[in-house]
Design an enzyme around this catalytic site. Structure first.
Site, PDB file in Angstrom:
ATOM      1  N   HIS A  44       0.789  -1.195  -0.133  1.00  0.00           N
ATOM      2  CA  HIS A  44       0.046   0.232  -0.038  1.00  0.00           C
ATOM      3  C   HIS A  44       0.910   1.235   0.088  1.00  0.00           C
ATOM      4  CE1 HIS A  44       0.774  -0.955   4.084  1.00  0.00           C
ATOM      5  NE2 HIS A  44       0.728   0.334   4.380  1.00  0.00           N
ATOM      6  N   THR A  47       2.329   4.385  -4.228  1.00  0.00           N
ATOM      7  CA  THR A  47       3.434   4.687  -5.347  1.00  0.00           C
ATOM      8  C   THR A  47       4.850   3.587  -5.093  1.00  0.00           C
ATOM      9  OG1 THR A  47       4.360   6.524  -4.201  1.00  0.00           O
ATOM     10  CG2 THR A  47       3.181   7.176  -6.228  1.00  0.00           C
ATOM     11  N   ARG A  48       5.411   3.109  -6.134  1.00  0.00           N
ATOM     12  CA  ARG A  48       6.516   2.296  -5.904  1.00  0.00           C
ATOM     13  C   ARG A  48       7.336   2.866  -7.073  1.00  0.00           C
ATOM     14  NH1 ARG A  48       4.685   1.426  -1.844  1.00  0.00           N
ATOM     15  NH2 ARG A  48       4.099  -0.625  -0.661  1.00  0.00           N
ATOM     16  N   LYS A 261       6.703  12.657  -0.900  1.00  0.00           N
ATOM     17  CA  LYS A 261       6.764  11.513  -0.283  1.00  0.00           C
ATOM     18  C   LYS A 261       8.047  10.889   0.128  1.00  0.00           C
ATOM     19  CE  LYS A 261       4.891   6.587  -0.468  1.00  0.00           C
ATOM     20  NZ  LYS A 261       4.476   5.623  -1.394  1.00  0.00           N
ATOM     21  N   HIS A 265      14.758   3.382   3.948  1.00  0.00           N
ATOM     22  CA  HIS A 265      14.806   1.954   3.322  1.00  0.00           C
ATOM     23  C   HIS A 265      15.552   1.088   4.322  1.00  0.00           C
ATOM     24  CE1 HIS A 265      15.128  -0.963   0.474  1.00  0.00           C
ATOM     25  NE2 HIS A 265      16.628  -1.106   0.721  1.00  0.00           N
ATOM     26  N   CYS A 308       4.313   0.084   7.306  1.00  0.00           N
ATOM     27  CA  CYS A 308       4.238  -0.831   6.300  1.00  0.00           C
ATOM     28  C   CYS A 308       5.407  -1.860   6.454  1.00  0.00           C
ATOM     29  CB  CYS A 308       4.812  -0.211   4.781  1.00  0.00           C
ATOM     30  SG  CYS A 308       4.489  -1.392   3.611  1.00  0.00           S
ATOM     31  N   LYS A 341       8.629  -3.377  -8.093  1.00  0.00           N
ATOM     32  CA  LYS A 341       8.812  -3.275  -9.733  1.00  0.00           C
ATOM     33  C   LYS A 341       9.040  -4.502 -10.415  1.00  0.00           C
ATOM     34  CE  LYS A 341      12.895  -1.140  -8.297  1.00  0.00           C
ATOM     35  NZ  LYS A 341      12.775  -1.873  -6.925  1.00  0.00           N
TER      36      LYS A 341
HETATM   37  C1  LIG Z   1       6.781   1.440   2.356  1.00  0.00           C
HETATM   38  C2  LIG Z   1       7.088   0.609   1.303  1.00  0.00           C
HETATM   39  C3  LIG Z   1       7.892   1.114   0.178  1.00  0.00           C
HETATM   40  C4  LIG Z   1       8.425   0.350  -0.834  1.00  0.00           C
HETATM   41  N1  LIG Z   1       8.856   1.002  -1.970  1.00  0.00           N
HETATM   42  C5  LIG Z   1       9.293  -0.063  -2.980  1.00  0.00           C
HETATM   43  C6  LIG Z   1       9.721   0.796  -4.222  1.00  0.00           C
HETATM   44  O1  LIG Z   1       9.694   1.859  -4.258  1.00  0.00           O
HETATM   45  N2  LIG Z   1      10.117  -0.101  -5.284  1.00  0.00           N
HETATM   46  C7  LIG Z   1       9.842  -1.430  -5.258  1.00  0.00           C
HETATM   47  O2  LIG Z   1      10.183  -1.967  -6.403  1.00  0.00           O
HETATM   48  N3  LIG Z   1       9.436  -2.156  -3.932  1.00  0.00           N
HETATM   49  C8  LIG Z   1       9.031  -1.236  -3.043  1.00  0.00           C
HETATM   50  N4  LIG Z   1       8.516  -2.004  -1.982  1.00  0.00           N
HETATM   51  C9  LIG Z   1       8.794  -3.525  -1.803  1.00  0.00           C
HETATM   52  C10 LIG Z   1       7.396  -3.904  -2.446  1.00  0.00           C
HETATM   53  O3  LIG Z   1       6.383  -3.409  -1.993  1.00  0.00           O
HETATM   54  C11 LIG Z   1       7.414  -5.661  -1.902  1.00  0.00           C
HETATM   55  O4  LIG Z   1       8.515  -6.034  -2.102  1.00  0.00           O
HETATM   56  C12 LIG Z   1       6.270  -6.251  -2.504  1.00  0.00           C
HETATM   57  O5  LIG Z   1       5.269  -5.600  -2.475  1.00  0.00           O
HETATM   58  C13 LIG Z   1       6.421  -7.613  -1.867  1.00  0.00           C
HETATM   59  O6  LIG Z   1       5.236  -8.342  -2.252  1.00  0.00           O
HETATM   60  P1  LIG Z   1       4.834  -9.706  -1.888  1.00  0.00           P
HETATM   61  O7  LIG Z   1       3.888 -10.319  -2.679  1.00  0.00           O
HETATM   62  O8  LIG Z   1       6.005 -10.486  -1.182  1.00  0.00           O
HETATM   63  O9  LIG Z   1       3.812  -9.183  -0.454  1.00  0.00           O
HETATM   64  P2  LIG Z   1       2.235  -8.467  -0.368  1.00  0.00           P
HETATM   65  O10 LIG Z   1       2.119  -7.713  -1.690  1.00  0.00           O
HETATM   66  O11 LIG Z   1       2.298  -8.070   0.951  1.00  0.00           O
HETATM   67  O12 LIG Z   1       1.436  -9.789  -0.667  1.00  0.00           O
HETATM   68  C14 LIG Z   1       1.186 -10.985   0.384  1.00  0.00           C
HETATM   69  C15 LIG Z   1       0.171 -11.385   0.279  1.00  0.00           C
HETATM   70  O13 LIG Z   1      -0.129 -12.557   0.980  1.00  0.00           O
HETATM   71  C16 LIG Z   1      -1.223 -12.679   1.877  1.00  0.00           C
HETATM   72  N5  LIG Z   1      -0.994 -13.649   2.964  1.00  0.00           N
HETATM   73  C17 LIG Z   1       0.061 -13.542   3.679  1.00  0.00           C
HETATM   74  N6  LIG Z   1      -0.120 -14.919   4.507  1.00  0.00           N
HETATM   75  C18 LIG Z   1      -1.304 -15.608   4.098  1.00  0.00           C
HETATM   76  C19 LIG Z   1      -1.971 -16.587   4.496  1.00  0.00           C
HETATM   77  N7  LIG Z   1      -1.345 -17.338   5.556  1.00  0.00           N
HETATM   78  N8  LIG Z   1      -3.151 -17.154   4.015  1.00  0.00           N
HETATM   79  C20 LIG Z   1      -3.441 -16.382   2.956  1.00  0.00           C
HETATM   80  N9  LIG Z   1      -2.976 -15.136   2.462  1.00  0.00           N
HETATM   81  C21 LIG Z   1      -1.953 -14.821   3.048  1.00  0.00           C
HETATM   82  C22 LIG Z   1      -1.303 -11.127   2.395  1.00  0.00           C
HETATM   83  O14 LIG Z   1      -2.687 -10.950   2.791  1.00  0.00           O
HETATM   84  C23 LIG Z   1      -0.789 -10.559   1.242  1.00  0.00           C
HETATM   85  O15 LIG Z   1      -2.092  -9.793   0.336  1.00  0.00           O
HETATM   86  C24 LIG Z   1       8.106  -1.075  -0.821  1.00  0.00           C
HETATM   87  C25 LIG Z   1       7.606  -1.655   0.348  1.00  0.00           C
HETATM   88  C26 LIG Z   1       7.098  -0.749   1.275  1.00  0.00           C
HETATM   89  C27 LIG Z   1       6.415  -1.676   2.586  1.00  0.00           C
END
Ligand SMILES: Cc1cc2nc3c(=O)[nH]c(=O)nc-3n(C[C@H](O)[C@H](O)[C@H](O)COP(=O)(O)OP(=O)(O)OC[C@H]3O[C@@H](n4cnc5c(N)ncnc54)[C@H](O)[C@@H]3O)c2cc1C
Length: 372
Positions: A44, A47-48, A261, A265, A308, A341
Site C-alpha cells: 500500500h 507509489t513504488r 513522499k 529504506h 508498512c 517493480k
Molecule cells: C513502504 C514501502 C515502500 C516500498 N517501496 C518500493 C519501491 O519503491 N519499489 C519497489 O520495487 N519495491 C518497494 N517496496 C517493496 C515491495 O512493495 C514489496 O517487495 C512487495 O510488495 C512484496 O510483495 P509480496 O507479494 O511478497 O507481498 P504482499 O504484496 O504483501 O503480498 C502478500 C500477500 O499474502 C497474503 N497472505 C499472507 N499470509 C497469508 C496466509 N497465511 N493465507 C492467505 N494469504 C496470506 C497477504 O494478505 C498479502 O496479500 C516497498 C515496500 C514498502 C512496505
C-alpha cells in the site's frame, strides 16, 4: 476439485502469477487472508519506484527490463495508466557501491543515465540541497508505478482469465504430497502445484512444512510532506534514492498534488506480522524530518505518516525457488523492500516454473541453497 495450482497470498507477486497461470489455461485458486489490494502487507501507499540501472547489482537488470515490458503490456491490456515516467535520481558518494552499481548497470546494459555533480543537480532541481561530496545519477526513463492500481489490474485480468480468488481466507497449514493440501479455517483445498507468495507471513507459513525461511518481517515508515508544486511536482522533480554509508532513503515527487513522499529504506524493527504495527510516531517523524530538512529544505509541513511491512533476507536478495524436497511447491518471498517493480516479471517467472520446471529469467541469485 483438485486445482492445477493454488497460490497462497494474492498480493504483489501472487496476483500477477495468478494471471499468467490462468491465461495459460490452468485452473488456479488464489487464497488471501485479506482483500487485495489492502493495507496489511507490503503493497500500500500509492507509489513504488521502478528503476533499471540497478544499484543492488547489474545482474538484476534483465529481470527488471522484462518487468518493464510486462508493465507496459498490463497498461494496454487493462487500459489504465499504471506507470508515470518521472525519472529517478540516485544520489550518494561516487565511491559508494550503490552508485557504482547504478553506473555499471547502465554501461553494461546500455541504459540512459545522466551524471551530475552536487552543484549541477541543484541547478537542475532547485528543490534539492546537496553537499559537494555527493553526486547524482539520473535515469530519465525510470519512474513510478501506481502500486494498488497495478494489483487491481492483475486481479481483474486474472479473474477474467478464469482464476478463482478467495479473500479473507487465511491459510493455516500445508500438507505436502503429489496432491498438496492447503488448510484454511474452514476448508481444505487441493492442488497439483503450490506457490507461496505470502509476503511478511512467508516464514510463519513455511514453518508448517518444517522449513526455516531466513525472511524477517520488518516495520517500515513513510510520510507525505506539503510541497511547493513549482519545485516538487512530478512535472519538475523526479523520484529519488539517497544512499549513505549508514542509511538510505527514497521518495517521490508530489504526484497529483499528493505532496512530497519520503521513506527510510534501511533499518526498522523485526515484527510479528499478525500483530498490529506500532503506529507512525514522533521518532519516525523526527527521522524523516531530519532528512528532508537537510536535502529538500523547501518542503512544507508533514501531512501524515504510515507504516508498512518489509520482508528482509540477510543479503537483501529475493528468494524465488522450488522448496527443497517438494518439487511441486515454489516460494517467492524476501523481497527486501525493493521487489514491487519486479512483480510483473516474478508472476511470469512463477507461471513458467510451475508449467515447465524452468523459466526464461536467470534466477540463480534468488536460490534458497545460498542460505543452507
Ligand atoms: C513502504 C514501502 C515502500 C516500498 N517501496 C518500493 C519501491 O519503491 N519499489 C519497489 O520495487 N519495491 C518497494 N517496496 C517493496 C515491495 O512493495 C514489496 O517487495 C512487495 O510488495 C512484496 O510483495 P509480496 O507479494 O511478497 O507481498 P504482499 O504484496 O504483501 O503480498 C502478500 C500477500 O499474502 C497474503 N497472505 C499472507 N499470509 C497469508 C496466509 N497465511 N493465507 C492467505 N494469504 C496470506 C497477504 O494478505 C498479502 O496479500 C516497498 C515496500 C514498502 C512496505
Amino acid at each position: 476439485m483438485v486445482y492445477d495450482v493454488i497460490i497462497v497470498g494474492a498480493g504483489s507477486m501472487g496476483m500477477a502469477a495468478g494471471y499468467y497461470l490462468a491465461k495459460s489455461g490452468k485452473s488456479v485458486l488464489m487464497l488471501d487472508a485479506f482483500d487485495p489490494p489492502h493495507e496489511e502487507g507490503s503493497h500500500h501507499g500509492e507509489t513504488r519506484i521502478i528503476r533499471f540501472a540497478y544499484g543492488e547489482g547489474a545482474s538484476y537488470v534483465p529481470f527488471v527490463k522484462r518487468a518493464g515490458e510486462l508493465w507496459q503490456e498490463l497498461e494496454s491490456l487493462a487500459d489504465e495508466n499504471l506507470f508515470l515516467q518521472t525519472g529517478v535520481v540516485n544520489i550518494g558518494e561516487p565511491t559508494c557501491s550503490f552508485i557504482q552499481n547504478v553506473k555499471a548497470s547502465a554501461t553494461l546494459h546500455e541504459l540512459a543515465l545522466e551524471h551530475y555533480s552536487a552543484a549541477e543537480a541543484m541547478n537542475k532541481w532547485p528543490g534539492l540541497s546537496l553537499p559537494a561530496n555527493l553526486v547524482a545519477c539520473f535515469e530519465p526513463t525510470a519512474g513510478v508505478l501506481r502500486v494498488e492500481a497495478c494489483i487491481r489490474a492483475y486481479k481483474k485480468l486474472a479473474l477474467q482469465a478464469g482464476a478463482r480468488l478467495q479473500i479473507k481466507e487465511k491459510v493455516v497449514g500445508i500438507q505436502a504430497g503429489e496432491i498438496v493440501q492447503v488448510q484454511t479455517a474452514n476448508q481444505v483445498y487441493e492442488a497439483k502445484h503450490l506457490i507461496v507468495t505470502a509476503g511478511a507471513w512467508a516464514t510463519e507459513l513455511l514453518q508448517t512444512l518444517d522449513i526455516a525461511l531466513p525472511v524477517t518481517p520488518t516495520r517500515k515508515t513513510f510520510a507525505w510532506f506539503e510541497a511547493d508544486e513549482q519545485l516538487y511536482s512530478n512535472e519538475v522533480f523526479p523520484a529519488y534514492c539517497f544512499e549513505f554509508a549508514d542509511s538510505s532513503y527514497y521518495g517521490f515527487p508530489s504526484i497529483d498534488g499528493a505532496g512530497l513522499k519520503l521513506g527510510r529504506h534501511d533499518g526498522g524493527e523485526e515484527i510479528n506480522p499478525n500483530k498490529p504495527l506500532h503506529p507512525f510516531d514522533d521518532h519516525d517523524r523526527a527521522d524523516l524530518q531530519h532528512f528532508i530538512q537537510q536535502f529538500m529544505p523547501q518542503h512544507g509541513a508533514l501531512k501524515y505518516g504510515k507504516t508498512c511491512k518489509y520482508s528482509m533476507t540477510p543479503d537483501e536478495d529475493f528468494i524465488i525457488d522450488f522448496l527443497p524436497t517438494h518439487p511441486n511447491m515454489i516460494i517467492a518471498a524476501g523481497f527486501s523492500g525493493h521487489g514491487f517493480k519486479f512483480s510483473s516479471a516474478v508472476g511470469e517467472a512463477l507461471a513458467e516454473l510451475t508449467l515447465h520446471g524452468k523459466c526464461k529469467q536467470d534466477l540463480t541469485r534468488f536460490q534458497l541453497n545460498r542460505f543452507y
